[in-house]
Motif scaffolding. Sequence first.
Motif, PDB file in Angstrom:
ATOM      1  N   ALA A   1       0.823  -1.231   0.000  1.00 18.20           N
ATOM      2  CA  ALA A   1       0.000   0.000   0.000  1.00 18.20           C
ATOM      3  C   ALA A   1       0.847   1.268   0.000  1.00 18.20           C
ATOM      4  CB  ALA A   1      -0.923   0.002   1.224  1.00 18.20           C
ATOM      5  N   ARG A   2       2.171   1.106  -0.145  1.00 13.59           N
ATOM      6  CA  ARG A   2       2.981   2.317   0.057  1.00 13.59           C
ATOM      7  C   ARG A   2       3.932   2.580  -1.107  1.00 13.59           C
ATOM      8  NH1 ARG A   2       6.339   1.253   4.448  1.00 13.59           N
ATOM      9  NH2 ARG A   2       7.147   3.386   4.124  1.00 13.59           N
ATOM     10  N   THR A   3       3.385   2.577  -2.350  1.00 12.95           N
ATOM     11  CA  THR A   3       4.182   3.026  -3.501  1.00 12.95           C
ATOM     12  C   THR A   3       3.490   4.240  -4.108  1.00 12.95           C
ATOM     13  OG1 THR A   3       5.102   0.831  -3.943  1.00 12.95           O
ATOM     14  CG2 THR A   3       5.045   2.372  -5.785  1.00 12.95           C
ATOM     15  N   GLU A   4       4.276   5.287  -4.359  1.00 12.85           N
ATOM     16  CA  GLU A   4       3.714   6.539  -4.869  1.00 12.85           C
ATOM     17  C   GLU A   4       4.568   7.044  -6.022  1.00 12.85           C
ATOM     18  OE1 GLU A   4       0.991   7.686  -3.533  1.00 12.85           O
ATOM     19  OE2 GLU A   4       0.973   6.327  -1.793  1.00 12.85           O
ATOM     20  N   GLY A   5       3.910   7.609  -7.068  1.00 11.31           N
ATOM     21  CA  GLY A   5       4.686   8.324  -8.072  1.00 11.31           C
ATOM     22  C   GLY A   5       4.591   7.709  -9.453  1.00 11.31           C
ATOM     23  N   ARG A   6       5.488   8.159 -10.341  1.00 17.61           N
ATOM     24  CA  ARG A   6       5.456   7.766 -11.750  1.00 17.61           C
ATOM     25  C   ARG A   6       6.685   6.949 -12.122  1.00 17.61           C
ATOM     26  NH1 ARG A   6       6.415  11.097 -15.069  1.00 17.61           N
ATOM     27  NH2 ARG A   6       7.239  12.715 -13.655  1.00 17.61           N
ATOM     28  N   VAL A   7       6.469   5.994 -13.032  1.00 20.88           N
ATOM     29  CA  VAL A   7       7.596   5.143 -13.437  1.00 20.88           C
ATOM     30  C   VAL A   7       7.402   4.740 -14.894  1.00 20.88           C
ATOM     31  CG1 VAL A   7       6.379   3.126 -12.495  1.00 20.88           C
ATOM     32  CG2 VAL A   7       8.826   2.984 -12.945  1.00 20.88           C
ATOM     33  N   ARG A   8       8.541   4.588 -15.594  1.00 18.43           N
ATOM     34  CA  ARG A   8       8.504   4.226 -17.026  1.00 18.43           C
ATOM     35  C   ARG A   8       9.380   2.989 -17.236  1.00 18.43           C
ATOM     36  NH1 ARG A   8      11.404   8.576 -20.436  1.00 18.43           N
ATOM     37  NH2 ARG A   8       9.558   9.867 -20.005  1.00 18.43           N
ATOM     38  N   ALA A   9       8.933   1.992 -18.003  1.00 16.20           N
ATOM     39  CA  ALA A   9       9.712   0.768 -18.256  1.00 16.20           C
ATOM     40  C   ALA A   9      10.949   1.119 -19.076  1.00 16.20           C
ATOM     41  CB  ALA A   9       8.857  -0.242 -19.019  1.00 16.20           C
ATOM     42  N   THR A  10      12.059   0.456 -18.765  1.00 17.12           N
ATOM     43  CA  THR A  10      13.299   0.700 -19.532  1.00 17.12           C
ATOM     44  C   THR A  10      13.557  -0.446 -20.510  1.00 17.12           C
ATOM     45  OG1 THR A  10      14.500  -0.369 -17.727  1.00 17.12           O
ATOM     46  CG2 THR A  10      14.398   2.048 -17.685  1.00 17.12           C
ATOM     47  N   LYS A  11      12.664  -1.485 -20.479  1.00 20.43           N
ATOM     48  CA  LYS A  11      12.815  -2.602 -21.434  1.00 20.43           C
ATOM     49  C   LYS A  11      11.415  -3.111 -21.781  1.00 20.43           C
ATOM     50  CE  LYS A  11      17.278  -4.798 -20.240  1.00 20.43           C
ATOM     51  NZ  LYS A  11      17.759  -5.326 -21.548  1.00 20.43           N
ATOM     52  N   PRO A  12      11.219  -3.693 -22.961  1.00 20.06           N
ATOM     53  CA  PRO A  12       9.915  -4.280 -23.269  1.00 20.06           C
ATOM     54  C   PRO A  12       9.687  -5.500 -22.362  1.00 20.06           C
ATOM     55  CG  PRO A  12      11.337  -4.198 -25.236  1.00 20.06           C
ATOM     56  CD  PRO A  12      12.189  -3.860 -24.053  1.00 20.06           C
TER      57      PRO A  12
ATOM     58  N   ARG B   1      -1.227   1.336  -5.456  1.00 18.87           N
ATOM     59  CA  ARG B   1      -1.936   0.782  -6.606  1.00 18.87           C
ATOM     60  C   ARG B   1      -1.631   1.540  -7.894  1.00 18.87           C
ATOM     61  NH1 ARG B   1      -6.838   1.133  -7.966  1.00 18.87           N
ATOM     62  NH2 ARG B   1      -7.528  -0.876  -8.794  1.00 18.87           N
ATOM     63  N   ILE B   2      -1.537   0.809  -9.013  1.00 21.62           N
ATOM     64  CA  ILE B   2      -1.453   1.486 -10.307  1.00 21.62           C
ATOM     65  C   ILE B   2      -2.807   2.113 -10.589  1.00 21.62           C
ATOM     66  CG2 ILE B   2      -1.314   1.155 -12.808  1.00 21.62           C
ATOM     67  CD1 ILE B   2       0.880  -0.827 -12.424  1.00 21.62           C
ATOM     68  N   VAL B   3      -2.817   3.457 -10.671  1.00 26.22           N
ATOM     69  CA  VAL B   3      -4.091   4.134 -10.929  1.00 26.22           C
ATOM     70  C   VAL B   3      -4.188   4.582 -12.380  1.00 26.22           C
ATOM     71  CG1 VAL B   3      -4.486   4.811  -8.539  1.00 26.22           C
ATOM     72  CG2 VAL B   3      -3.104   6.270 -10.031  1.00 26.22           C
ATOM     73  N   GLU B   4      -3.022   4.755 -13.035  1.00 26.00           N
ATOM     74  CA  GLU B   4      -3.011   5.110 -14.456  1.00 26.00           C
ATOM     75  C   GLU B   4      -1.926   4.280 -15.134  1.00 26.00           C
ATOM     76  OE1 GLU B   4      -2.344   9.363 -15.400  1.00 26.00           O
ATOM     77  OE2 GLU B   4      -3.430   9.648 -13.484  1.00 26.00           O
ATOM     78  N   VAL B   5      -2.237   3.768 -16.341  1.00 23.86           N
ATOM     79  CA  VAL B   5      -1.201   2.993 -17.046  1.00 23.86           C
ATOM     80  C   VAL B   5      -1.387   3.168 -18.547  1.00 23.86           C
ATOM     81  CG1 VAL B   5      -2.537   0.836 -17.270  1.00 23.86           C
ATOM     82  CG2 VAL B   5      -0.029   0.765 -17.094  1.00 23.86           C
TER      83      VAL B   5
END
Lengths: 412, 412
Positions: free
Chosen positions: A261-272, A291-295
């Motif tokens: 329950a404690r992950t916050e922020g934005r992240v981008r994949a660096t590999k397929p 939770r992933i709220v936007e993907v």
Amino acid sequence: MSNPAIDDVQLDRLADVAVRVGLNLQEGQDLILTAPAEALPLVRRVTAAAYRAGAGLVTPLLSDPEVTLARYREAGDHSFDRAPDWLYGGMAEAFGNGAARMAIVGDDPMLTADEDPERVSRAGKANSIAYKPALSHISNFKINWSILAWPGRAWAMRMFPDLDPDAAQTKLAEAIFAASRVSDENAVANWQAHNARLAERTAWLNDQRFDALQYSGPGLDLTVGLADGHEWMGGASRAQNGVVCNPNIPTEEVFTTPHAARTEGRVRATKPLSHQGTLIDGIEATFREGRIVEVSATKGQAVLEKLLDTDDGARRLGEVALVPHGSPISQSGLLFYNTLFDENAACHIAQGQCYSKCFLDGDSMSEEDVAKAGGNSSMIHVDWMIGGPETDIDGVRADGSKVPVFRKGEWA
Amino acid sequence: MSNPAIDDVQLDRLADVAVRVGLNLQEGQDLILTAPAEALPLVRRVTAAAYRAGAGLVTPLLSDPEVTLARYREAGDHSFDRAPDWLYGGMAEAFGNGAARMAIVGDDPMLTADEDPERVSRAGKANSIAYKPALSHISNFKINWSILAWPGRAWAMRMFPDLDPDAAQTKLAEAIFAASRVSDENAVANWQAHNARLAERTAWLNDQRFDALQYSGPGLDLTVGLADGHEWMGGASRAQNGVVCNPNIPTEEVFTTPHAARTEGRVRATKPLSHQGTLIDGIEATFREGRIVEVSATKGQAVLEKLLDTDDGARRLGEVALVPHGSPISQSGLLFYNTLFDENAACHIAQGQCYSKCFLDGDSMSEEDVAKAGGNSSMIHVDWMIGGPETDIDGVRADGSKVPVFRKGEWA
Ligand SMILES: [Zn+2]
Ligand SMILES: [Zn+2]
Ligand SMILES: [Zn+2]
Ligand SMILES: [Zn+2]
């Protein structure tokens, strides 16, 4: 009889490492070994090495991609909610009696890409349900187990479409041998040194008692909270049956269980990400309260969203792992379309099920204890890569103080 | 990908016959299929045919001769009284739930000839004990089952040592296709006609209610008493689950259960017997009150005597079978070193375990009932050939009257 494209000497070493370092097979211990039939040259060598190490009985269970495809193409609808309960129940019984478990992977990662996705997911789900009792011996680390790879021909052609099949298979074989540290003759010693280095990293991280990790880099502004009483692991580790083994050959990661329950922020994949035959690329996600709220994804977005809707836990994290940019698989620059290799090429996180062994007293925790401490649960465990040469990571202690962990993709 | 030496068209037909005639697989029925990994071209075709016939789930269990040899050569002594109970227990459970059973044979008949005979027999014994619960579903004919052959490369080289391996494998493949009646395109119709002819023979023999069979010919002066309430069977027959199937592809025999205590006289083998890698030749035996009291062999006598001493039942007969000299396998003049073929080339008898299905009300008889009626029991069931072009056989009724059954190796 073995394939001329694959070097027998390094194959012998890989089998030796698999039994002595991967499994650390014990005198009198049985072994259940799954593999594609194509991998028989390696299966035979692993079997011989296992018996030389004192194995009681080695039982290979061989699969074949054409048999798998025949089902999807010819079977009636009723077949796709079925699974061989009798076989998986037997495997659970054998693990319960102390058998060790080895898996040799090597099939075409896109094997079922062109089959009916609904049949593929129904069959996969039926399989996971039937296999759960056997899998619990592995996910709860009750027995020594290990996964390694065979340079499958279709897999090699997928990775190197411009080479002829023999050349492609040789290139994949060499990449697997290098990543598995069997390119020179003191393979077992290589692994002892490698395990020692990974042990130092995990010891340091466990001493720090970080509360969270803060990531920054291109398209990366993420804070991953760690589960209460989490334990970092990496390289050789001790199963509940007391055997120290290397569950992954190769392995470059140190990893632990994040707080669901404690992950916050934005992240981008660096590999397929290659998932059940589909390539998902360009993933960008936003987390709020774990939770992933936007993907979004530039490729495979529909499959990704379906995956994240598998169950409640699928949008939460079950693993956080650190892999330096300078490590061998990362340096090879190759995309393997296979989690065993791709997750060991970069820092990664995993959607879904956590490892209950990644708690300080994981052996004695019930499923409820794990959940209370923040361990996520889900039917899936899917790793995706978020680290690269620009990645900075800081460890954040409970008191808010920060300690550099990674700078520019390497250990600080 | 299949071996150029083996004709794909006839392989397709063999797979079709195996599923539709051998198993007569039912809609929704599961299938467990054992085979050497080398036989994958046939395994794949059988799997596809099974799913086209409505199978629920087809699970191949693939073996490999090198894996088998690695155990005999590398394992510690403790390994040889072990067997995969967990796997055989699972198979017994699956058969109990109605799964059908297919075995594809094709390994080198001399595979373990050079291994430590004591290890081979201990492993074999442990295997039979562990497999007994699963085997009972087959020996008591509870489920539809079938055995057929793949032209294994090492097997072919054993039969045709003077040919190069490809040519040898092609020759064996053609012999298997011919014996399995798939050489032309109406294979299933061939089998319907063949089964009808065999059914006529068994009906006639069952009407006769013979008390014994009297054999005469070169070195042959033998009377074989038949079990009380015996039933002749041949070709397609009905399993207890109601499915009419052909347990052997190929098959040429009509057979029944002899009385374990009522065989008298002298008999000489008309073909060598290949048993667990040893060739036993020139067998001559004398029976008294159902038991072999004197035996000699020009080759393999020690192995034969050890076999006959396996248990009390090993010296008594568990099967008597009639095969005309003019039938296809006999006419091929080939020695296959494989019981599935060699026993279908000549009249034969079997030392050891009887078929409880070969009684008029076999389905409802307990093991005690079978024994009381004269049915033999033993850990072994080893067929050896006693018929040839000079063989005469008379059926003897309870009142002593005689009826010609065979004259000069053919049906009278
Ligand atoms: Zn990982
Ligand atoms: Zn993972
Ligand atoms: Zn027979
Ligand atoms: Zn027999």
